[in-house]
Design an enzyme around this catalytic site. Structure first.
Site, PDB file in Angstrom:
ATOM      1  N   HIS A  89       1.301  -5.245  -5.509  1.00  0.00           N
ATOM      2  CA  HIS A  89       2.693  -5.155  -5.204  1.00  0.00           C
ATOM      3  C   HIS A  89       2.728  -3.906  -4.045  1.00  0.00           C
ATOM      4  O   HIS A  89       2.147  -3.013  -4.316  1.00  0.00           O
ATOM      5  CB  HIS A  89       3.489  -4.860  -6.296  1.00  0.00           C
ATOM      6  CG  HIS A  89       3.653  -6.160  -7.081  1.00  0.00           C
ATOM      7  ND1 HIS A  89       4.581  -7.254  -6.910  1.00  0.00           N
ATOM      8  CD2 HIS A  89       3.108  -6.322  -8.396  1.00  0.00           C
ATOM      9  CE1 HIS A  89       4.390  -7.848  -7.776  1.00  0.00           C
ATOM     10  NE2 HIS A  89       3.584  -7.756  -8.816  1.00  0.00           N
ATOM     11  N   PRO A  90       3.526  -4.314  -3.191  1.00  0.00           N
ATOM     12  CA  PRO A  90       3.995  -3.011  -2.272  1.00  0.00           C
ATOM     13  C   PRO A  90       4.832  -1.994  -3.185  1.00  0.00           C
ATOM     14  O   PRO A  90       5.619  -2.548  -4.051  1.00  0.00           O
ATOM     15  CB  PRO A  90       4.625  -3.719  -1.227  1.00  0.00           C
ATOM     16  CG  PRO A  90       5.391  -4.808  -1.732  1.00  0.00           C
ATOM     17  CD  PRO A  90       4.364  -5.600  -2.853  1.00  0.00           C
ATOM     18  N   ALA A 143      12.546  -6.894  -8.169  1.00  0.00           N
ATOM     19  CA  ALA A 143      13.503  -6.484  -7.226  1.00  0.00           C
ATOM     20  C   ALA A 143      14.539  -7.558  -6.848  1.00  0.00           C
ATOM     21  O   ALA A 143      15.674  -7.426  -6.376  1.00  0.00           O
ATOM     22  CB  ALA A 143      12.699  -5.814  -5.881  1.00  0.00           C
TER      23      ALA A 143
END
Length: 194
Positions: A89-90, A143
């Site tokens: 994941h970023p 998110a």
């Protein structure tokens, strides 16, 4: 002699159309080559063990069966596999990282950060760094649908936890992300874009 008319079928309902589309998508997932299936499942959860176990669990009867198996496999993953998935994941707010780590899915999932003020973006960058220093791994939050301020508040609320608590919290967030991405995989398969 009375002529019998053929029974007329009612038009398909939205639910029946969705079921047909879901079956078509599931058939495509089940028909993927081993390498393509591993890649598709790895895009949903960046853990190789998870992706290989999902691939070898095919064929799935339906989306619910696929998600139930996903939950089971994820629940069997240990610390190293969980951290491997986190690294896929970023960091929240890292646009370049979103392109590298999750492509179109990660960029879209973090779109709440695109409207962040400079102060919020700076606080998120600092919070990410502080969290990673304390926990030893990346801050993970599902998110999708969250504003930058919500993601920052969640980070600030979780940074006081122990690394063990945060590993569990992050793993739960990863599972939410995986479910969303399995839905995206189904949608992409339905559209024939994979």
């Amino acid at each position: 002699f009375a002529r019998r008319s053929s029974p007329v079928s009612p038009p398909p309902t939205r639910a029946s159309l969705c079921l047909l589309m879901s079956r078509k998508a599931m058939q495509r997932i089940n028909a993927l080559s081993e390498a393509d299936a591993v890649a598709a499942f790895k895009a949903c959860c960046g853990c190789v063990k998870y992706a290989k176990a999902m691939e070898s669990s095919r064929p799935f009867a339906d989306a619910d069966a696929m998600k139930a198996r996903s939950d089971q496999i994820w629940g069997e993953c240990g610390r190293e596999e969980i951290l491997e998935a986190f690294l896929a994941h970023p960091k929240i707010g890292d646009k370049k990282g979103a392109e590298k780590h999750g492509g179109k899915w990660a960029s879209n999932e973090q779109k709440g950060m695109s409207a962040a003020s400079e102060d919020t973006a700076a606080a998120m960058a600092k919070g990410n760094a502080d969290y990673e220093t304390k926990m030893g791994f990346r801050y993970i939050v599902c998110a999708t649908g969250k504003t930058a301020e919500e993601m920052l508040a969640i980070l600030q609320g979780r940074i006081g936890n122990t690394p063990e608590q945060e590993l569990a919290n992050g793993a739960a967030e990863q599972n939410k992300i995986t479910h969303l991405r399995l839905n995206k995989l189904l949608a992409d398969m339905e559209a024939g874009s994979l």
